[in-house]
Motif scaffolding. Structure first.
Motif, mmCIF file in Angstrom:
data_model
loop_
_atom_site.group_PDB
_atom_site.id
_atom_site.type_symbol
_atom_site.label_atom_id
_atom_site.label_comp_id
_atom_site.label_asym_id
_atom_site.label_seq_id
_atom_site.Cartn_x
_atom_site.Cartn_y
_atom_site.Cartn_z
ATOM 1 N N MET A 162 -95.284 14.079 15.685
ATOM 2 C CA MET A 162 -94.851 13.822 16.912
ATOM 3 C C MET A 162 -93.670 14.631 17.583
ATOM 4 N N GLN A 163 -93.590 15.421 18.364
ATOM 5 C CA GLN A 163 -92.433 15.647 18.752
ATOM 6 C C GLN A 163 -92.021 15.216 20.266
ATOM 7 N N THR A 164 -90.670 14.853 20.207
ATOM 8 C CA THR A 164 -90.314 14.362 21.583
ATOM 9 C C THR A 164 -89.771 15.401 22.500
ATOM 10 N N ARG A 165 -89.526 14.988 23.528
ATOM 11 C CA ARG A 165 -89.358 15.887 24.783
ATOM 12 C C ARG A 165 -88.233 16.611 24.429
ATOM 13 N N ALA A 166 -87.295 15.766 23.798
ATOM 14 C CA ALA A 166 -85.886 16.600 23.683
ATOM 15 C C ALA A 166 -85.910 17.590 22.541
ATOM 16 N N GLN A 167 -86.724 17.554 21.613
ATOM 17 C CA GLN A 167 -87.049 18.339 20.443
ATOM 18 C C GLN A 167 -87.895 19.587 21.005
ATOM 19 N N ALA A 168 -88.407 19.351 22.215
ATOM 20 C CA ALA A 168 -89.449 20.341 22.575
ATOM 21 C C ALA A 168 -88.556 21.183 23.537
ATOM 22 N N GLY A 169 -87.311 20.736 24.009
ATOM 23 C CA GLY A 169 -86.495 21.506 24.719
ATOM 24 C C GLY A 169 -86.406 20.933 26.193
ATOM 25 N N PHE A 170 -87.043 19.899 26.588
ATOM 26 C CA PHE A 170 -87.394 19.405 27.962
ATOM 27 C C PHE A 170 -85.997 18.240 27.943
ATOM 28 N N HIS A 171 -85.174 18.314 29.085
ATOM 29 C CA HIS A 171 -84.150 17.303 29.308
ATOM 30 C C HIS A 171 -84.142 16.975 31.099
ATOM 31 N N LYS A 172 -83.811 15.668 31.210
ATOM 32 C CA LYS A 172 -83.604 15.275 32.449
ATOM 33 C C LYS A 172 -82.386 15.884 33.110
ATOM 34 N N PRO A 173 -82.681 16.149 34.333
ATOM 35 C CA PRO A 173 -81.363 16.913 34.828
ATOM 36 C C PRO A 173 -80.398 15.704 35.107
ATOM 37 N N LYS A 174 -78.967 16.383 34.995
ATOM 38 C CA LYS A 174 -77.774 15.225 35.070
ATOM 39 C C LYS A 174 -77.958 14.771 36.660
ATOM 40 N N ARG A 175 -77.680 13.742 36.858
ATOM 41 C CA ARG A 175 -77.350 13.002 38.228
ATOM 42 C C ARG A 175 -75.952 12.684 38.479
ATOM 43 N N TYR A 176 -75.339 13.296 39.678
ATOM 44 C CA TYR A 176 -73.916 13.103 39.830
ATOM 45 C C TYR A 176 -73.750 12.173 40.859
ATOM 46 N N PRO A 177 -72.607 11.342 41.036
ATOM 47 C CA PRO A 177 -72.443 10.646 42.478
ATOM 48 C C PRO A 177 -72.203 11.594 43.657
ATOM 49 N N ALA A 178 -72.290 10.986 44.552
ATOM 50 C CA ALA A 178 -72.000 11.945 45.874
ATOM 51 C C ALA A 178 -70.628 12.404 45.864
ATOM 52 N N GLU A 179 -69.645 11.545 45.354
ATOM 53 C CA GLU A 179 -68.409 11.973 45.583
ATOM 54 C C GLU A 179 -67.889 13.222 44.518
ATOM 55 N N TYR A 180 -68.609 13.243 43.648
ATOM 56 C CA TYR A 180 -68.512 14.441 42.763
ATOM 57 C C TYR A 180 -69.064 15.602 43.204
ATOM 58 N N GLN A 181 -70.401 15.449 43.808
ATOM 59 C CA GLN A 181 -71.184 16.465 44.676
ATOM 60 C C GLN A 181 -70.003 17.194 45.575
ATOM 61 N N LEU A 182 -69.667 16.325 46.493
ATOM 62 C CA LEU A 182 -68.551 16.659 47.527
ATOM 63 C C LEU A 182 -67.375 17.502 47.056
ATOM 64 N N TYR A 183 -66.836 17.018 45.919
ATOM 65 C CA TYR A 183 -65.851 17.576 45.208
ATOM 66 C C TYR A 183 -66.174 19.004 44.700
ATOM 67 N N ASN A 184 -67.432 18.795 43.960
ATOM 68 C CA ASN A 184 -67.975 20.230 43.469
ATOM 69 C C ASN A 184 -68.110 21.212 44.579
ATOM 70 N N ALA A 185 -68.745 20.908 45.665
ATOM 71 C CA ALA A 185 -68.771 21.781 46.810
ATOM 72 C C ALA A 185 -67.701 22.314 47.313
ATOM 73 N N SER A 186 -66.500 21.644 47.281
ATOM 74 C CA SER A 186 -65.258 22.033 47.835
ATOM 75 C C SER A 186 -64.677 23.030 46.832
ATOM 76 N N LEU A 187 -65.071 22.965 45.625
ATOM 77 C CA LEU A 187 -64.473 23.994 44.489
ATOM 78 C C LEU A 187 -65.405 25.260 44.762
ATOM 79 N N THR A 188 -66.512 25.318 45.065
ATOM 80 C CA THR A 188 -67.382 26.453 45.120
ATOM 81 C C THR A 188 -67.414 26.646 46.500
ATOM 82 N N ASN A 189 -68.187 27.561 47.183
ATOM 83 C CA ASN A 189 -68.203 27.959 48.584
ATOM 84 C C ASN A 189 -69.662 27.427 49.175
ATOM 85 N N LEU A 190 -70.142 26.325 48.650
ATOM 86 C CA LEU A 190 -71.196 25.699 49.153
ATOM 87 C C LEU A 190 -71.192 24.892 50.345
#
Length: 134
Positions: free
Chosen positions: A1-29
């Protein structure tokens, strides 16, 4: 049996809203507006709102009727989201007009509902009937 991680499937990382605002300020989003007034000041968000209204009209989502004191007026609000490509680059600004349906009373304000989701039990029943009928 092969796990999802072994098959190359990973959950996307969830970041808090504060990080998203900070990240958007660094980029031109563009940042997600906190109110409709803020959204109307930006051409991108204004265009996204117009696109949503055109889609609602094209799909005949609602019909305007004359006001009557016996009607329960359903409010609405705008929800704003910055959509990104899989590599994290900017894709588009998305605006959704959402009805505040919790103010409605079934049978008085509406008589029918529609759901795009199909229940698994419904699919099983249909498949069972199809198999039994050959």
């Amino acid at each position: 049996m092969q796990t999802r991680a072994q098959a190359g499937f990973h959950k996307p990382k969830r970041y808090p809203a504060e990080y998203q605002l900070y990240n958007a300020s660094l980029t031109n989003l563009p940042c997600e507006p906190g109110s409709t007034k803020e959204a109307l000041e930006s051409k991108q968000w204004k265009d996204a709102m117009l696109e949503e209204l055109k889609a609602l009209e094209r799909n005949h989502t609602w019909s305007l009727v004359p006001y009557s004191p016996t009607y329960n007026i359903v409010g609405n609000k705008w929800v704003y989201k910055v959509k990104l490509n899989t590599d994290g680059s900017f894709q588009r600004c998305k605006a959704r007009l959402v009805a505040k349906g919790y103010h409605q009373t079934p049978g008085i304000d509406y008589t029918e509902t529609f759901s795009l989701v199909v229940k698994a039990s419904t699919v099983r029943i249909i498949l069972t009937i199809a198999v039994s009928k050959n």
